[in-house]
Design a protein around this motif. Structure first.
Motif, PDB file in Angstrom:
ATOM      1  N   UNK A 152       3.434   3.129  51.248  1.00  0.00           N
ATOM      2  CA  UNK A 152       3.766   4.490  52.292  1.00  0.00           C
ATOM      3  C   UNK A 152       3.787   5.504  50.985  1.00  0.00           C
ATOM      4  N   UNK A 153       4.322   5.265  49.884  1.00  0.00           N
ATOM      5  CA  UNK A 153       3.904   5.904  48.805  1.00  0.00           C
ATOM      6  C   UNK A 153       2.545   6.945  48.663  1.00  0.00           C
ATOM      7  N   UNK A 154       1.651   6.106  48.966  1.00  0.00           N
ATOM      8  CA  UNK A 154       0.201   6.334  48.444  1.00  0.00           C
ATOM      9  C   UNK A 154      -0.744   7.773  48.977  1.00  0.00           C
ATOM     10  N   UNK A 155      -1.378   9.133  48.785  1.00  0.00           N
ATOM     11  CA  UNK A 155      -1.442   9.998  49.365  1.00  0.00           C
ATOM     12  C   UNK A 155      -2.932   9.655  49.640  1.00  0.00           C
ATOM     13  N   UNK A 156      -3.751  10.475  50.292  1.00  0.00           N
ATOM     14  CA  UNK A 156      -5.130  10.659  51.119  1.00  0.00           C
ATOM     15  C   UNK A 156      -6.159   9.898  50.045  1.00  0.00           C
ATOM     16  N   UNK A 157      -6.078  10.815  48.253  1.00  0.00           N
ATOM     17  CA  UNK A 157      -6.534   9.955  47.671  1.00  0.00           C
ATOM     18  C   UNK A 157      -7.439   8.738  47.147  1.00  0.00           C
ATOM     19  N   UNK A 158      -4.925   8.077  46.431  1.00  0.00           N
ATOM     20  CA  UNK A 158      -5.079   7.043  46.610  1.00  0.00           C
ATOM     21  C   UNK A 158      -6.395   6.100  47.132  1.00  0.00           C
ATOM     22  N   UNK A 159      -6.147   4.897  46.657  1.00  0.00           N
ATOM     23  CA  UNK A 159      -7.175   3.464  47.467  1.00  0.00           C
ATOM     24  C   UNK A 159      -6.127   2.405  47.256  1.00  0.00           C
ATOM     25  N   UNK A 160      -5.370   2.122  48.511  1.00  0.00           N
ATOM     26  CA  UNK A 160      -4.678   0.423  48.894  1.00  0.00           C
ATOM     27  C   UNK A 160      -6.126  -0.183  48.743  1.00  0.00           C
ATOM     28  N   UNK A 161      -6.252  -1.446  48.232  1.00  0.00           N
ATOM     29  CA  UNK A 161      -6.876  -2.754  48.363  1.00  0.00           C
ATOM     30  C   UNK A 161      -5.798  -3.944  48.642  1.00  0.00           C
ATOM     31  N   UNK A 162      -5.599  -4.240  50.609  1.00  0.00           N
ATOM     32  CA  UNK A 162      -4.263  -4.473  50.731  1.00  0.00           C
ATOM     33  C   UNK A 162      -5.252  -5.779  51.174  1.00  0.00           C
ATOM     34  N   UNK A 163      -4.543  -6.953  50.770  1.00  0.00           N
ATOM     35  CA  UNK A 163      -5.229  -8.531  50.890  1.00  0.00           C
ATOM     36  C   UNK A 163      -4.877  -8.968  52.571  1.00  0.00           C
ATOM     37  N   UNK A 164      -5.163  -9.608  53.559  1.00  0.00           N
ATOM     38  CA  UNK A 164      -5.070  -9.620  54.505  1.00  0.00           C
ATOM     39  C   UNK A 164      -4.366 -11.231  54.603  1.00  0.00           C
ATOM     40  N   UNK A 165      -2.892 -11.467  54.360  1.00  0.00           N
ATOM     41  CA  UNK A 165      -2.026 -12.364  53.850  1.00  0.00           C
ATOM     42  C   UNK A 165      -0.810 -12.211  53.460  1.00  0.00           C
ATOM     43  N   UNK A 166       0.190 -12.937  53.697  1.00  0.00           N
ATOM     44  CA  UNK A 166       1.631 -12.527  53.772  1.00  0.00           C
ATOM     45  C   UNK A 166       2.265 -13.914  52.792  1.00  0.00           C
ATOM     46  N   UNK A 167       0.671 -15.110  52.062  1.00  0.00           N
ATOM     47  CA  UNK A 167       1.613 -15.865  51.050  1.00  0.00           C
ATOM     48  C   UNK A 167       1.607 -15.453  49.475  1.00  0.00           C
ATOM     49  N   UNK A 168       2.290 -16.030  49.050  1.00  0.00           N
ATOM     50  CA  UNK A 168       1.975 -14.670  47.632  1.00  0.00           C
ATOM     51  C   UNK A 168       0.915 -15.492  46.608  1.00  0.00           C
ATOM     52  N   UNK A 169       1.266 -16.944  46.460  1.00  0.00           N
ATOM     53  CA  UNK A 169       0.178 -17.480  45.789  1.00  0.00           C
ATOM     54  C   UNK A 169      -2.008 -16.890  46.248  1.00  0.00           C
ATOM     55  N   UNK A 170      -1.350 -16.627  47.795  1.00  0.00           N
ATOM     56  CA  UNK A 170      -2.920 -16.900  48.458  1.00  0.00           C
ATOM     57  C   UNK A 170      -3.483 -14.790  48.310  1.00  0.00           C
ATOM     58  N   UNK A 171      -2.110 -14.206  48.237  1.00  0.00           N
ATOM     59  CA  UNK A 171      -2.754 -12.888  47.139  1.00  0.00           C
ATOM     60  C   UNK A 171      -3.371 -12.937  45.930  1.00  0.00           C
ATOM     61  N   UNK A 172      -2.428 -13.623  45.460  1.00  0.00           N
ATOM     62  CA  UNK A 172      -2.595 -13.203  43.770  1.00  0.00           C
ATOM     63  C   UNK A 172      -4.265 -14.217  43.729  1.00  0.00           C
ATOM     64  N   UNK A 173      -4.430 -15.113  44.403  1.00  0.00           N
ATOM     65  CA  UNK A 173      -5.748 -15.388  43.974  1.00  0.00           C
ATOM     66  C   UNK A 173      -6.785 -13.933  44.634  1.00  0.00           C
TER      67      UNK A 173
END
Length: 194
Positions: A152-173
């Motif tokens: 929610x804080x990111x500006x349009x020129x920033x980049x979010x790389x959001x892993x499509x998962x809700x499970x922390x170990x899978x996100x970290x992998x």
């Protein structure tokens, strides 16, 4: 036990396949921002907590030393590696400021801040993003779940790389694979002709 172990591998593979379908354009955009920063004599700052702090240090070590090829060192700094600075800020101010104070002291316009969080809700990462924006530093955010407060804080020129998962170990992998992709693309852009 064997089935449980096998399930971890299967779940990790599934998370990576889902990520491979959605993340490549974001990873490519993030690597281009990092390359432009480096070409313009900027540096990459990185931060995270817990396992994500390890990921931030891992990324920085790949830039400072090498990824797969011998090449000149690239300027990068882990904001979570200096235990003396972190404990001093946490003791004298607040743990929420352990990264933002360092960014205000070390960050310069044209740098990039790589933030890593599986939830996107760490108060010290949120303050780091705010401090980076105050210094005209672009953000690359590695997140998961719904992106949390970071997204929610990111500006349009920033980049979010959001892993499509809700499970922390899978996100970290998946974050580890993303970090390796970024390192590879940076090296390819900067050193493919060597």
């Amino acid at each position: 036990m064997h089935d449980r172990i096998t399930r971890h591998f299967s779940d990790s593979i599934d998370a990576k396949i889902r990520a491979a379908d959605t993340l490549p354009p974001h990873i490519a955009e993030a690597s281009e921002l990092m390359v432009q920063s480096l070409l313009n004599e900027g540096k990459i700052l990185a931060c995270g907590n817990g396992g994500s702090a390890g990921d931030a240090q891992h990324f920085v070590s790949e830039l400072l030393n090498r990824y797969e090829r011998e090449r000149p060192a690239l300027p990068a700094l882990s904001l979570c590696a200096d235990s003396l600075t972190i404990s001093s800020i946490a003791s004298d101010s607040s743990y929420n400021e352990v990264f933002s104070k360092q960014i205000r002291a070390l960050g310069q316009q044209g740098d990039i801040l790589l933030t890593i969080s599986t939830t996107g809700n760490c108060p010290n990462i949120v303050q780091a993003i705010q401090a980076a924006h105050d210094r005209d530093i672009q953000i690359i955010a590695l997140t998961g779940k719904d992106g949390g407060d970071m997204a929610r804080l990111l500006h349009p020129e920033d980049v979010e790389i959001r892993v499509p998962s809700a499970i922390p170990p899978r996100i970290q992998e998946v974050h580890t694979v993303v970090i390796h992709c970024l390192c590879d693309l940076i090296d390819e852009y900067l050193f493919s002709g060597e």
